[in-house]
Scaffold this active site. Structure first.
Site, PDB file in Angstrom:
ATOM      1  N   LYS A  22       0.825  -1.219   0.000  1.00  0.00           N
ATOM      2  CA  LYS A  22       0.000   0.000   0.000  1.00  0.00           C
ATOM      3  C   LYS A  22       0.857   1.266   0.000  1.00  0.00           C
ATOM      4  O   LYS A  22       0.638   2.174  -0.806  1.00  0.00           O
ATOM      5  CB  LYS A  22      -0.913  -0.001   1.235  1.00  0.00           C
ATOM      6  CG  LYS A  22      -1.663   1.304   1.422  1.00  0.00           C
ATOM      7  CD  LYS A  22      -2.272   1.438   2.792  1.00  0.00           C
ATOM      8  CE  LYS A  22      -1.309   1.746   3.880  1.00  0.00           C
ATOM      9  NZ  LYS A  22      -1.497   2.929   4.690  1.00  0.00           N
ATOM     10  N   ASN A  23       1.832   1.333   0.891  1.00  0.00           N
ATOM     11  CA  ASN A  23       2.567   2.590   1.041  1.00  0.00           C
ATOM     12  C   ASN A  23       3.499   2.886  -0.130  1.00  0.00           C
ATOM     13  O   ASN A  23       3.835   4.036  -0.381  1.00  0.00           O
ATOM     14  CB  ASN A  23       3.304   2.620   2.378  1.00  0.00           C
ATOM     15  CG  ASN A  23       2.327   2.777   3.545  1.00  0.00           C
ATOM     16  OD1 ASN A  23       1.181   3.179   3.339  1.00  0.00           O
ATOM     17  ND2 ASN A  23       2.762   2.439   4.741  1.00  0.00           N
ATOM     18  N   CYS A 117      -4.108   7.914   9.867  1.00  0.00           N
ATOM     19  CA  CYS A 117      -4.323   7.302  11.177  1.00  0.00           C
ATOM     20  C   CYS A 117      -3.803   8.225  12.277  1.00  0.00           C
ATOM     21  O   CYS A 117      -2.761   8.849  12.144  1.00  0.00           O
ATOM     22  CB  CYS A 117      -3.604   5.958  11.259  1.00  0.00           C
ATOM     23  SG  CYS A 117      -4.497   4.635  10.438  1.00  0.00           S
ATOM     24  N   ARG A 122       2.446  13.923  13.758  1.00  0.00           N
ATOM     25  CA  ARG A 122       2.830  13.746  12.369  1.00  0.00           C
ATOM     26  C   ARG A 122       3.063  15.063  11.607  1.00  0.00           C
ATOM     27  O   ARG A 122       2.346  15.394  10.666  1.00  0.00           O
ATOM     28  CB  ARG A 122       1.797  12.867  11.645  1.00  0.00           C
ATOM     29  CG  ARG A 122       1.531  11.580  12.396  1.00  0.00           C
ATOM     30  CD  ARG A 122       0.637  10.628  11.665  1.00  0.00           C
ATOM     31  NE  ARG A 122       1.337   9.931  10.598  1.00  0.00           N
ATOM     32  CZ  ARG A 122       0.789   9.023   9.820  1.00  0.00           C
ATOM     33  NH1 ARG A 122      -0.481   8.719   9.973  1.00  0.00           N
ATOM     34  NH2 ARG A 122       1.479   8.430   8.880  1.00  0.00           N
ATOM     35  N   ASP A 305       5.100  -0.012  11.942  1.00  0.00           N
ATOM     36  CA  ASP A 305       3.821  -0.556  11.451  1.00  0.00           C
ATOM     37  C   ASP A 305       3.617  -2.012  11.879  1.00  0.00           C
ATOM     38  O   ASP A 305       2.558  -2.587  11.617  1.00  0.00           O
ATOM     39  CB  ASP A 305       3.741  -0.457   9.921  1.00  0.00           C
ATOM     40  CG  ASP A 305       3.590   0.977   9.455  1.00  0.00           C
ATOM     41  OD1 ASP A 305       3.314   1.849  10.296  1.00  0.00           O
ATOM     42  OD2 ASP A 305       3.755   1.225   8.244  1.00  0.00           O
ATOM     43  N   ARG A 397      -8.518   0.120   5.171  1.00  0.00           N
ATOM     44  CA  ARG A 397      -7.658   1.109   4.508  1.00  0.00           C
ATOM     45  C   ARG A 397      -6.406   0.454   3.940  1.00  0.00           C
ATOM     46  O   ARG A 397      -5.828   0.959   2.982  1.00  0.00           O
ATOM     47  CB  ARG A 397      -7.190   2.170   5.524  1.00  0.00           C
ATOM     48  CG  ARG A 397      -8.279   3.055   6.020  1.00  0.00           C
ATOM     49  CD  ARG A 397      -7.735   3.997   7.049  1.00  0.00           C
ATOM     50  NE  ARG A 397      -6.904   4.992   6.374  1.00  0.00           N
ATOM     51  CZ  ARG A 397      -6.734   6.221   6.808  1.00  0.00           C
ATOM     52  NH1 ARG A 397      -7.300   6.605   7.918  1.00  0.00           N
ATOM     53  NH2 ARG A 397      -5.997   7.052   6.147  1.00  0.00           N
TER      54      ARG A 397
HETATM   55  C1  EPZ Z   1       4.802   6.466   6.441  1.00  0.00           C
HETATM   56  O1  EPZ Z   1       4.238   7.564   7.143  1.00  0.00           O
HETATM   57  C2  EPZ Z   1       3.706   5.442   6.337  1.00  0.00           C
HETATM   58  N1  EPZ Z   1       2.564   6.033   5.640  1.00  0.00           N
HETATM   59  C3  EPZ Z   1       3.309   4.970   7.721  1.00  0.00           C
HETATM   60  O2  EPZ Z   1       2.401   3.910   7.560  1.00  0.00           O
HETATM   61  C4  EPZ Z   1       4.514   4.460   8.491  1.00  0.00           C
HETATM   62  O3  EPZ Z   1       4.149   4.183   9.817  1.00  0.00           O
HETATM   63  C5  EPZ Z   1       5.629   5.499   8.475  1.00  0.00           C
HETATM   64  O4  EPZ Z   1       5.920   5.909   7.113  1.00  0.00           O
HETATM   65  C6  EPZ Z   1       6.934   5.001   9.096  1.00  0.00           C
HETATM   66  O5  EPZ Z   1       7.401   3.884   8.404  1.00  0.00           O
HETATM   67  C7  EPZ Z   1       2.556   6.094   4.303  1.00  0.00           C
HETATM   68  O6  EPZ Z   1       3.459   5.644   3.623  1.00  0.00           O
HETATM   69  C8  EPZ Z   1       1.357   6.678   3.681  1.00  0.00           C
HETATM   70  P1  EPZ Z   1       7.494   9.346   8.360  1.00  0.00           P
HETATM   71  P2  EPZ Z   1       4.972   8.962   7.143  1.00  0.00           P
HETATM   72  O7  EPZ Z   1       7.504  10.654   7.677  1.00  0.00           O
HETATM   73  O8  EPZ Z   1       5.648   9.136   5.823  1.00  0.00           O
HETATM   74  C9  EPZ Z   1       8.504  12.456  11.859  1.00  0.00           C
HETATM   75  C10 EPZ Z   1       0.499   2.601   7.974  1.00  0.00           C
HETATM   76  O9  EPZ Z   1       0.020   2.041   8.979  1.00  0.00           O
HETATM   77  N2  EPZ Z   1       8.372  13.514  10.823  1.00  0.00           N
HETATM   78  O10 EPZ Z   1       8.526   8.324   7.984  1.00  0.00           O
HETATM   79  O11 EPZ Z   1       3.982   9.976   7.573  1.00  0.00           O
HETATM   80  C11 EPZ Z   1       7.199  11.781  12.190  1.00  0.00           C
HETATM   81  O12 EPZ Z   1       6.437  12.498  13.114  1.00  0.00           O
HETATM   82  C12 EPZ Z   1       1.069   4.003   8.086  1.00  0.00           C
HETATM   83  O13 EPZ Z   1       0.508   2.098   6.846  1.00  0.00           O
HETATM   84  C13 EPZ Z   1       8.695  14.817  11.130  1.00  0.00           C
HETATM   85  O14 EPZ Z   1       9.064  15.142  12.242  1.00  0.00           O
HETATM   86  O15 EPZ Z   1       6.050   8.707   8.270  1.00  0.00           O
HETATM   87  C14 EPZ Z   1       7.679  10.448  12.683  1.00  0.00           C
HETATM   88  O16 EPZ Z   1       8.055  10.557  14.034  1.00  0.00           O
HETATM   89  C15 EPZ Z   1       0.861   4.603   9.417  1.00  0.00           C
HETATM   90  N3  EPZ Z   1       8.574  15.758  10.132  1.00  0.00           N
HETATM   91  C16 EPZ Z   1       8.917  10.164  11.862  1.00  0.00           C
HETATM   92  O17 EPZ Z   1       9.324  11.430  11.351  1.00  0.00           O
HETATM   93  C17 EPZ Z   1       8.172  15.447   8.874  1.00  0.00           C
HETATM   94  O18 EPZ Z   1       8.093  16.340   8.023  1.00  0.00           O
HETATM   95  C18 EPZ Z   1       8.713   9.219  10.703  1.00  0.00           C
HETATM   96  O19 EPZ Z   1       7.594   9.619   9.921  1.00  0.00           O
HETATM   97  C19 EPZ Z   1       7.867  14.117   8.569  1.00  0.00           C
HETATM   98  C20 EPZ Z   1       7.971  13.152   9.571  1.00  0.00           C
END
Ligand code: EPZ
Length: 430
Positions: A22-23, A117, A122, A305, A397
């Site tokens: 999915k991602n 979610c 985030r 995840d 989802r």
């Molecule tokens: C992706 O979310 C996935 N979603 C998430 O999957 C997954 O949990 C996550 O990556 C981590 O692997 C999609 O691909 C649509 P990140 P994303 O940016 O991209 C911080 C599922 O269940 N951060 O890697 O939003 C953030 O708060 C979902 O399928 C910042 O601080 O995750 C987190 O602590 C849920 N500033 C960390 O980085 C930013 O601009 C990692 O988040 C971006 C992120």
């Protein structure tokens, strides 16, 4: 409202075919609109988030033709708007990939602030930092992120946190920027690599995806491609833990075992047997699951995840386990539901201390988010008696035909919409 009703106690046995990731697919669909030629995406999972994104891509004028359940043709040549402001797009996190894709192609994009979610605050500051470094202006107004550039110019970007979304988004925009971009401290997740491969198949010049330095040489334009999405490591991992927790024996097919190493390592530690093949893994459970410690980390660490799924399994494993969540601050909401099923878990900050119990018991519970929802299904499959799970819309989802795949492994699970159907199920399975 759809619910799952589950009778626990049956070990899962047999084979299950894993769908596309999915991602990865969400970003790949966004990338598909970066050319005016037709892009074909196969091995697409038929899940709600993907269908919502396809609707919004159609909404801005692209031609979207679903060839079959798992493949789609997209032509972005007819896009007439760079504004994505649909009620439904806010519900999915990946709506932000349309920002990078539209900014790259049209130097302009407006997308409603993403939802997704509720697993933490985030922020998207790293996405914004990346777009600005490429020369775009970014403002947030009336719930919309608006970004615009005269023209995008490659840049050297150091990511302050390792972010999957920001890495991919910058890669999308930079693919069509003038000159070279270097992303340092990039995310290394398999789906980052998959998106880079897909963009390269469209004529982009991206090197180093899968390491923490990604180098992108901007190209004039991108062209058509036909691309098959990688298998979903999280769906695979979910079935692996479902096999382990139910003391089952399941062959999980259509996977890349390398992507599952962190998950496999933990299953071995708690006492399961794993057989690895070229594109499949077999998980054989045991009655004597043992405790362990785990901390979620960016890839190749143990995935956030997969945190609820291991926690549920440890809740019925002998001894005391410690689960530390280091990526998202709000990912233990399922613990309260699990407690209602008899689990013994104490959460302190970002750590859950789990004292394994002999067995869980069925209860009426709700899915708080996608992965936690899937983990609660695993809990219900191990539990004594019946469990009903509300809010399964979260699970839908991200898991294609979850109940169908579980049923084919011998699980007693049904999707129902009324109390009458629940009673009918209970009578049927006894
Ligand atoms: C992706 O979310 C996935 N979603 C998430 O999957 C997954 O949990 C996550 O990556 C981590 O692997 C999609 O691909 C649509 P990140 P994303 O940016 O991209 C911080 C599922 O269940 N951060 O890697 O939003 C953030 O708060 C979902 O399928 C910042 O601080 O995750 C987190 O602590 C849920 N500033 C960390 O980085 C930013 O601009 C990692 O988040 C971006 C992120």
């Amino acid at each position: 409202m759809e619910q799952y009703v589950i009778k626990g106690g049956t070990p899962l046995k047999g084979e299950v075919e894993i769908s596309g990731a999915k991602n990865a697919a969400l970003a790949i669909l966004a990338a598909a609109i970066m050319t005016d030629e037709t892009v074909t995406v196969t091995n697409l999972p038929d899940v709600r988030d993907i269908n919502v994104l396809l609707q919004s891509i159609e909404g801005i004028g692209a031609i979207v033709k679903r060839e079959s359940r798992n493949s789609v043709k997209i032509n972005g040549g007819t896009i007439r708007s760079v504004t994505v402001d649909y009620e439904y797009i806010k519900k999915i996190r990946a709506s932000y990939y349309l920002l990078g894709a539209l900014l790259g192609r049209f130097n302009e994009a407006e997308v409603a602030l993403p939802g997704g979610c509720d697993i933490g605050t985030r922020p998207i500051d790293q996405h914004i930092k990346g777009f600005k470094a490429l020369g775009a202006e970014v403002v947030i107004e009336h719930g919309m992120i608006k970004t615009k550039a005269e023209h995008l110019v490659g840049s050297h970007i150091y990511m302050d946190v390792v972010s999957v979304g920001a890495t991919i988004n910058i890669m999308l925009a930079a693919a069509l920027a003038e000159g070279s971009t270097i992303i340092e401290n990039a995310a290394k997740e398999p789906h980052v690599v998959d998106v880079a491969n897909m963009l390269n198949s469209m004529g982009a010049n991206i090197k180093g995806a899968g390491t923490d330095v990604i180098r992108i040489k901007g190209v004039e334009k991108l062209h058509k491609t036909e691309y098959s999405v990688i298998p979903d490591q999280i769906e695979a991992g979910t079935f692996m833990f479902a096999a382990a927790a139910t003391n089952g024996n399941v062959l999980v097919k259509n996977v890349i075992p390398k992507h599952l190493e962190a998950i496999t390592a933990k299953l071995l530690e708690i006492g399961c047997t794993i057989e690895e093949y070229d594109d499949a893994v077999r998980v054989i459970g045991t009655r004597d699951l043992r405790s362990t410690q785990v901390k979620t980390l960016p890839y190749p660490g143990y995935p956030t995840d997969m945190q609820p799924q291991i926690a549920v399994t440890l809740a019925i494993s002998k001894g005391t386990s410690i689960v530390t969540e280091s990526i998202f601050e709000n990912r233990f909401k399922y613990v309260a539901e699990l407690a209602r099923m008899g689990a013994n878990i104490k959460v302190e900050g970002n750590t859950a201390i789990i004292d394994g119990v002999e067995q869980l018991t069925g209860a009426e519970i709700s899915a708080p988010d996608l992965r936690a929802g899937a983990a609660l299904v695993i809990a219900a499959l191990t539990a004594k008696g019946f469990t009903t799970i509300d809010d399964i819309v979260y699970i839908q989802r991200g898991y294609e035909n979850f109940e169908g795949k579980l049923t084919s492994l011998g699980a007693c699970i049904e999707k129902v919409t009324s109390e009458k159907e629940i009673q009918k199920f209970k009578l049927k399975v006894g």
